[in-house]
Motif scaffolding. Structure first.
Motif, PDB file in Angstrom:
ATOM      1  N   ILE A  14     -24.567 -19.872  -7.936  1.00 26.31           N
ATOM      2  CA  ILE A  14     -24.941 -18.694  -8.731  1.00 26.31           C
ATOM      3  C   ILE A  14     -24.887 -19.057 -10.206  1.00 26.31           C
ATOM      4  N   ASP A  15     -26.027 -19.015 -10.892  1.00 30.77           N
ATOM      5  CA  ASP A  15     -26.039 -19.305 -12.323  1.00 30.77           C
ATOM      6  C   ASP A  15     -26.135 -18.018 -13.121  1.00 30.77           C
ATOM      7  N   ARG A  18     -29.997 -16.168 -13.912  1.00 29.88           N
ATOM      8  CA  ARG A  18     -30.759 -15.459 -12.885  1.00 29.88           C
ATOM      9  C   ARG A  18     -29.876 -14.649 -11.951  1.00 29.88           C
ATOM     10  N   HIS A  19     -29.056 -15.320 -11.165  1.00 29.87           N
ATOM     11  CA  HIS A  19     -28.337 -14.642 -10.093  1.00 29.87           C
ATOM     12  C   HIS A  19     -27.280 -13.662 -10.593  1.00 29.87           C
ATOM     13  N   LYS A  22     -28.711 -10.644 -12.408  1.00 28.10           N
ATOM     14  CA  LYS A  22     -29.351  -9.713 -11.480  1.00 28.10           C
ATOM     15  C   LYS A  22     -28.317  -8.926 -10.694  1.00 28.10           C
ATOM     16  N   ILE A  23     -27.243  -9.595 -10.295  1.00 31.18           N
ATOM     17  CA  ILE A  23     -26.174  -8.920  -9.547  1.00 31.18           C
ATOM     18  C   ILE A  23     -25.571  -7.801 -10.390  1.00 31.18           C
ATOM     19  N   ARG A  70     -20.071 -17.290 -16.101  1.00 30.76           N
ATOM     20  CA  ARG A  70     -19.568 -17.544 -14.741  1.00 30.76           C
ATOM     21  C   ARG A  70     -18.411 -18.538 -14.760  1.00 30.76           C
TER      22      ARG A  70
END
Length: 339
Positions: A14-15, A18-19, A22-23, A70
């Protein structure tokens, strides 16, 4: 009971760009209730290529900069977020609508009228440019935070910067991935997140700090009744409330105290909850911890409900003295307590 296993964003692929973004956008209410996403990767600047991860509005029409990381320490995200908050601070309602329109197109959202959607969220009947973006708030979201970041955040909070830290930790049960989302700061136990100073010349520094603080206590007499050993907050609440009880209009008191020490709504409110609800409806900037706003502390006069500031410094003695001088019918006197 199934025990979830701790994992990391990098392990799960998960970067940030993007991910994770979006989450968070798809579940923004887990970060904070009543946020409205108006843009992701916002970067409509003339002289910079930097981009805000997520830009939101809250119910008070304040802009909210959401910065994502992250990593396990948060990097330098607090510095980035402060920079972004300053850069976006002058955004107008019209530009916010334009940013939301671009977000709608980029994300392929089903929104017919971006301006009407924002007005509906704010519960406004029409555009109120003066009430829009009077403040910019900051939310930091990361897998964890270094003590350097949390110490900085606590220092900023003490200086009235609205900023918070949200920790989001990925956990898994076999192939199922979950997220543990918790607000770390501000919390009462936030001192656990502060970097402690080395114990060099502790006694000398402590003595200097104690010498600079004003712990004065006062005895206050009004209409023959004396209250003893009051701190500055207690002193000013007593003086102001007795003024209003005696029939002095808070509008007149503002000529002595200054208008910035007051907030009010055009309605009689009997509880803190009712008062705060009216403050939200009026879209006024409001930090509840800075006012005498508890049940029994609110002041009602001529169909309006007022709250007086509880942020009292060294001027409390002189302010009370000036009030007693202007309104001699109070028969007021303030002296430093000998206790």
């Amino acid at each position: 009971m199934i025990k979830l296993q701790h994992t990391t964003f990098s392990t799960e692929g998960i970067d940030e760009a993007r991910h994770l973004q979006k989450i968070i956008i798809n579940s923004i209410e887990t970060v904070e209730k009543d946020l409205f996403v108006i843009s992701s990767e916002f970067g409509d600047w003339e002289d910079s290529k930097r981009r805000i991860d997520i830009l939101c509005l809250d119910k008070n029409a304040n802009l909210v900069v959401v910065e994502l990381k992250r990593t396990e320490d948060g990097g330098h995200m607090e510095l980035q977020a402060i920079r972004y908050a300053a850069m976006v601070a002058n955004m107008t309602f019209e530009k916010a609508v334009k940013a939301f329109q671009n977000h709608i197109e980029k994300s392929r959202l089903q929104v017919d009228d971006p301006q009407e959607a924002i007005l509906s969220f704010l519960e406004w009947d029409e555009v109120n440019e003066e009430g829009f973006a009077n403040d910019v708030r900051i939310i930091l979201v990361s897998a964890d935070f270094s003590k350097e970041i949390t110490t900085s955040v606590l220092w900023l909070i003490e200086r009235d910067i609205d900023i918070k830290c949200i920790r989001i930790r990925p956990q898994k049960d076999g192939s199922n991935l979950y997220f543990d989302i918790q607000q770390l700061i501000p919390l009462p136990e936030a001192t656990d997140y502060q970097v402690k100073l080395r114990e060099k010349a502790t006694e000398q520094r402590q003595s200097r700090r104690e010498g600079s603080r004003d712990y004065s206590k006062f005895d206050v007499t009004i209409n023959g009744k004396t209250e003893f050993n009051l701190n500055k907050r207690q002193t000013m609440h007593l003086v102001i409330s007795e003024c209003v009880k005696s029939g002095i209009n808070p509008i007149d008191l503002m000529r002595v105290t200054g208008e910035r020490k007051w907030i009010w709504v055009d309605k009689i409110c009997s509880t803190k909850q009712e008062f705060e609800s009216e403050m939200v409806k009026s879209a006024k900037k409001y930090d509840p911890i800075r006012w005498f706003n508890q049940d029994g502390e609110l002041l009602v006069f001529d169909g309006k409900t007022y709250a007086f500031s509880n942020q009292q410094g060294k001027e409390a003695f002189n302010l009370a003295t000036n009030i007693f001088s202007k309104y001699p019918h109070l028969q007021g006197e303030i002296t430093k307590s000998e206790y």
